[in-house]
Scaffold this motif. Structure first.
Motif, mmCIF file in Angstrom:
data_model
loop_
_atom_site.group_PDB
_atom_site.id
_atom_site.type_symbol
_atom_site.label_atom_id
_atom_site.label_comp_id
_atom_site.label_asym_id
_atom_site.label_seq_id
_atom_site.Cartn_x
_atom_site.Cartn_y
_atom_site.Cartn_z
ATOM 1 N N LEU A 61 0.845 -1.188 0.000
ATOM 2 C CA LEU A 61 0.000 0.000 0.000
ATOM 3 C C LEU A 61 0.884 1.243 0.000
ATOM 4 O O LEU A 61 1.776 1.382 0.844
ATOM 5 C CB LEU A 61 -0.902 0.015 1.239
ATOM 6 N N ILE A 62 0.640 2.130 -0.948
ATOM 7 C CA ILE A 62 1.298 3.443 -0.992
ATOM 8 C C ILE A 62 0.207 4.485 -0.800
ATOM 9 O O ILE A 62 -0.750 4.540 -1.586
ATOM 10 C CB ILE A 62 2.040 3.657 -2.322
ATOM 11 N N ASP A 63 0.346 5.300 0.222
ATOM 12 C CA ASP A 63 -0.676 6.283 0.568
ATOM 13 C C ASP A 63 -0.196 7.691 0.225
ATOM 14 O O ASP A 63 0.509 8.330 1.007
ATOM 15 C CB ASP A 63 -1.008 6.179 2.066
ATOM 16 N N PHE A 64 -0.620 8.176 -0.949
ATOM 17 C CA PHE A 64 -0.196 9.496 -1.396
ATOM 18 C C PHE A 64 -1.028 10.631 -0.792
ATOM 19 O O PHE A 64 -0.877 11.786 -1.192
ATOM 20 C CB PHE A 64 -0.215 9.576 -2.924
ATOM 21 N N SER A 65 -1.885 10.313 0.164
ATOM 22 C CA SER A 65 -2.544 11.392 0.897
ATOM 23 C C SER A 65 -1.601 11.943 1.971
ATOM 24 O O SER A 65 -1.862 12.985 2.560
ATOM 25 C CB SER A 65 -3.839 10.893 1.548
ATOM 26 N N ARG A 66 -0.494 11.247 2.198
ATOM 27 C CA ARG A 66 0.512 11.687 3.160
ATOM 28 C C ARG A 66 1.641 12.425 2.444
ATOM 29 O O ARG A 66 1.897 12.180 1.263
ATOM 30 C CB ARG A 66 1.089 10.487 3.906
ATOM 31 N N PRO A 67 2.345 13.293 3.134
ATOM 32 C CA PRO A 67 3.460 14.012 2.513
ATOM 33 C C PRO A 67 4.663 13.099 2.290
ATOM 34 O O PRO A 67 4.793 12.049 2.931
ATOM 35 C CB PRO A 67 3.785 15.102 3.538
ATOM 36 N N SER A 68 5.551 13.522 1.415
ATOM 37 C CA SER A 68 6.730 12.710 1.096
ATOM 38 C C SER A 68 7.696 12.622 2.275
ATOM 39 O O SER A 68 8.567 11.751 2.299
ATOM 40 C CB SER A 68 7.453 13.289 -0.121
ATOM 41 N N THR A 69 7.539 13.506 3.240
ATOM 42 C CA THR A 69 8.423 13.509 4.413
ATOM 43 C C THR A 69 8.083 12.395 5.396
ATOM 44 O O THR A 69 8.842 12.131 6.318
ATOM 45 C CB THR A 69 8.326 14.861 5.137
ATOM 46 N N GLU A 70 6.936 11.749 5.210
ATOM 47 C CA GLU A 70 6.505 10.677 6.115
ATOM 48 C C GLU A 70 6.607 9.316 5.436
ATOM 49 O O GLU A 70 6.568 9.216 4.209
ATOM 50 C CB GLU A 70 5.053 10.900 6.547
ATOM 51 N N LYS A 71 6.688 8.279 6.252
ATOM 52 C CA LYS A 71 6.615 6.923 5.708
ATOM 53 C C LYS A 71 5.196 6.696 5.195
ATOM 54 O O LYS A 71 4.221 6.883 5.912
ATOM 55 C CB LYS A 71 6.968 5.901 6.789
ATOM 56 N N ARG A 72 5.102 6.309 3.950
ATOM 57 C CA ARG A 72 3.777 6.144 3.333
ATOM 58 C C ARG A 72 3.703 4.927 2.418
ATOM 59 O O ARG A 72 2.809 4.826 1.567
ATOM 60 C CB ARG A 72 3.400 7.417 2.576
#
Length: 230
Positions: free
Chosen positions: A80-91
């Motif tokens: 799962l890749i969650d692009f609702s999170r910023p790139s600075t966080e583990k997603r």
């Protein structure tokens, strides 16, 4: 004689007349009941993996729903890749669905034209340099200009089915390392590929290659309106 005919009549009256239309215990559940059971099972899995506060329930629920519908998967692995999170966080998370555990979690880059710190724009077009949402099946690996890389097969027409044509693959990249964040305030960006830190690229790719499901999520109603899987 009258008692005999009454007995015969009762044999041919449907049982639903006596039970208010409800099916017997052995009858198949209605679609609505089955859907509720699927959601409950997903919620149990979410709790057993202790994902609350770690992974978005909405993103996880959609990922698992699609995973269960993709019958030609060959691995019990879900990325799962969650692009609702910023790139600075583990997603990015890799789940072992059979063992109900997290195998990997990592930062991951999005396409340079999808946004800066957040990915907000997506495309299936060649040359867009944007990420594509939706469900993929992982394929084989190869050595390319970005080193050890994994081919991704987009499963949704008009959403990500041009992934191979666009050379959208998973690979490692120096710009996808968390150390980059301290310099520029965000992770570096790709040409549309989900790029991960170089030190994690081989372990992650080896864990998910060969027919596992990947789901790239973002909070956008446009995807859900056109998804052939969800």
């Amino acid at each position: 004689m009258l008692r005999f005919f009454v007995s015969i009549l009762f044999l041919f009256i449907p049982c639903t007349l006596f039970w208010g239309g409800k099916s017997s215990d052995n009858a198949p559940e209605s679609p609505k009941a089955m859907a509720k059971t699927d959601v409950e099972a997903c919620a149990d899995l979410y709790r057993s993996m202790q994902l609350e506060g770690v992974v978005s329930w909405k993103a996880f629920r959609q990922a698992v729903a699609g995973y269960n519908k993709i019958e030609n998967r060959k691995r019990d692995i879900l990325t799962l890749i969650d692009f609702s999170r910023p790139s600075t966080e583990k997603r990015l998370w890799v789940f072992d669905m059979k063992q109900s555990k997290i195998l990997f979690t990592s930062v991951v880059s999005h396409g340079k034209n999808s946004g800066t710190n957040y990915a907000t724009s997506f495309s299936n077009e060649y040359g867009s340099y944007k990420s594509s949402l939706g469900f993929y099946l992982t394929e084989s690996t190869y050595q390319g200009k970005n080193g050890y890389s994994l081919i991704l097969n987009g499963l949704e027409k008009g959403i990500n089915d041009r992934a191979r044509e666009r050379a959208i693959v998973m690979h490692g990249a120096a710009y996808a390392d968390p150390s980059v964040v301290s310099k520029g305030g965000r992770l570096g960006r790709s040409f549309g590929c989900p790029a991960v830190p170089q030190k994690l690229s081989r372990p992650i790719i080896d864990a998910i290659k060969g027919g596992s499901v990947m789901y790239i999520y973002a909070e956008t109603s446009d995807y859900l309106a056109h998804s052939s899987i969800l």
